[in-house]
Design an enzyme around this catalytic site. Sequence first.
Site, mmCIF file in Angstrom:
data_model
loop_
_atom_site.group_PDB
_atom_site.id
_atom_site.type_symbol
_atom_site.label_atom_id
_atom_site.label_comp_id
_atom_site.label_asym_id
_atom_site.label_seq_id
_atom_site.Cartn_x
_atom_site.Cartn_y
_atom_site.Cartn_z
ATOM 1 N N LYS A 1 2.820 9.785 8.410
ATOM 2 C CA LYS A 1 2.197 9.262 9.634
ATOM 3 C C LYS A 1 2.802 9.844 10.929
ATOM 4 O O LYS A 1 2.545 10.984 11.237
ATOM 5 C CB LYS A 1 2.182 7.727 9.599
ATOM 6 C CG LYS A 1 1.219 7.217 8.491
ATOM 7 C CD LYS A 1 0.619 5.867 8.750
ATOM 8 C CE LYS A 1 -0.618 5.636 7.903
ATOM 9 N NZ LYS A 1 -0.399 5.059 6.584
ATOM 10 N N PHE B 1 0.864 -1.185 0.000
ATOM 11 C CA PHE B 1 0.000 0.000 0.000
ATOM 12 C C PHE B 1 0.894 1.228 0.000
ATOM 13 O O PHE B 1 1.685 1.427 0.920
ATOM 14 C CB PHE B 1 -0.927 0.038 1.225
ATOM 15 C CG PHE B 1 -1.809 1.247 1.232
ATOM 16 C CD1 PHE B 1 -2.937 1.307 0.426
ATOM 17 C CD2 PHE B 1 -1.490 2.361 2.005
ATOM 18 C CE1 PHE B 1 -3.747 2.441 0.400
ATOM 19 C CE2 PHE B 1 -2.291 3.504 1.980
ATOM 20 C CZ PHE B 1 -3.421 3.538 1.184
ATOM 21 N N ASP C 1 9.270 2.550 1.370
ATOM 22 C CA ASP C 1 8.121 3.302 1.878
ATOM 23 C C ASP C 1 8.046 3.039 3.375
ATOM 24 O O ASP C 1 7.594 1.985 3.814
ATOM 25 C CB ASP C 1 6.852 2.840 1.157
ATOM 26 C CG ASP C 1 5.606 3.570 1.665
ATOM 27 O OD1 ASP C 1 5.683 4.200 2.735
ATOM 28 O OD2 ASP C 1 4.566 3.486 0.989
HETATM 29 C C1 LIG Z 1 -0.597 5.341 5.135
HETATM 30 C C2 LIG Z 1 0.381 4.917 4.140
HETATM 31 C C3 LIG Z 1 0.558 5.622 2.933
HETATM 32 C C4 LIG Z 1 -0.307 6.776 2.539
HETATM 33 O O1 LIG Z 1 -0.154 7.867 3.403
HETATM 34 P P1 LIG Z 1 -1.247 9.035 3.403
HETATM 35 O O2 LIG Z 1 -0.673 10.049 4.348
HETATM 36 O O3 LIG Z 1 -2.537 8.420 3.862
HETATM 37 O O4 LIG Z 1 -1.343 9.538 2.021
HETATM 38 C C5 LIG Z 1 1.560 5.213 2.091
HETATM 39 N N1 LIG Z 1 2.361 4.175 2.394
HETATM 40 C C6 LIG Z 1 2.219 3.479 3.535
HETATM 41 C C7 LIG Z 1 3.152 2.353 3.833
HETATM 42 C C8 LIG Z 1 1.220 3.819 4.451
HETATM 43 O O5 LIG Z 1 1.073 3.121 5.573
#
Ligand SMILES: *Cc1c(COP(=O)(O)O)cnc(C)c1O
Length: 401
Positions: free
Chosen positions: A248, A135, A219
């Site tokens: 986050k 994700f 990520d």
């Molecule tokens: C939450 C998340 C995203 C997206 O972040 P947003 O601030 O909601 O756009 C991307 N990558 C990972 C691994 C995430 O947990």
Amino acid sequence: MSTWQDDASRDLMSLGGRLALLTRGEGSHVWDADDRRYLDFLGGIAVNCLGHAHPVFVEAVSKQAATLAHISNYFASPAQLELAARLKRLAGTGDDGRVFLSNSGTEANEMAIKLARLHGGKTGKSTILVLNGAFHGRTMGALSITPKAAYRDPFEPVLPGVRSIDATLEALEAAFDDSIAALFVEPIQGEAGVVPMPDGFLARARELATERGALLVLDEVQTGSGRTGEWFAFQREGIVPDAVTLAKSIGAGFPLGALITFGAASDLFYPGTHNSTFGGNPLASAVANAVLGYIESEGLLENVTARGAQLRTAVAELPLVSGTRGEGLLIGITLTAPVAAEVRAAAHERGLIVNAPDADVIRIAPAYTIGDAEIEEFLTLFGEALSAVAATIPTPTETHA
Ligand SMILES: *Cc1c(COP(=O)(O)O)cnc(C)c1O
């Protein structure tokens, strides 16, 4: 008289959610409009690393808001410079690292996709390799590297040039040819249900990317900023990526994201190729400096590691629990049956916030500040929720009776 649910259905985009109308928070607790108290062990999806209304957060927001909040990217601010230097130090980039500040995780990943395209343009490589279960966000670029059909299919056609493979060493070896411009990896796939990469995967990914001239992009939107007990999850693996994305927990609730580049990847962007009106404004930067500075000065990463271990050990004793995954305070609790949705709801009824990223997984991502009291309350409420759901599941002997 209309209820808040009526208002929400009428006025908010129809996208689900809205489990309660929350009005205030303090520490690891939030309260709803009827003054019902909840223990928040989801932390706004791994965001509220200092809990709610932490004095350090409140002071940083208030002070910077009263000084200088926003200036556009035509200008720099001391807070932004301090944050960039801090992130480089925490990530261990050395001098040649570079930082871009965005407003969210998906935006940080958008820029990382652009980094991959710039690298591909220079080297004649057009493919971005991603992992099933990943994700990376909801905007069109980040969505294109997020293979989950339910998220992506309604928005086809997405970006071309993306290939997805299973997160196994075999699939990685087979797929890594010279067309790969970049590989995107979450060290632990949070949204998939807190699924760590297989042993040796990141090390091999680093080797292959180096051999083939591809970028390794991590990520760490969910795993970064101390969530796993290290500042970055990659630091546990003894590897160095070409780029890492954050969001986050970095702002403890203030919207902020970041792309950090290492080595030669730092020279790919040049003036005119990217920017953001809000990204890294003085307000967001000052809050992140205060939050990260506090985590550092209080030694909170040690608490993340210790409390994570304490939780994993204790949770394993509860009914319906088959195991745990994750590191530090990013924990996936696997269940013996696909009843995570029921467990989440039963927890909510008892005043505990967790979530169910998959049919048999409960995720918790509490504040880095939790102690024995919060853990004890969690174990009581979660244990009750699990017992209540367990009582509704027929045992094998009953089924065959
Ligand atoms: C939450 C998340 C995203 C997206 O972040 P947003 O601030 O909601 O756009 C991307 N990558 C990972 C691994 C995430 O947990």
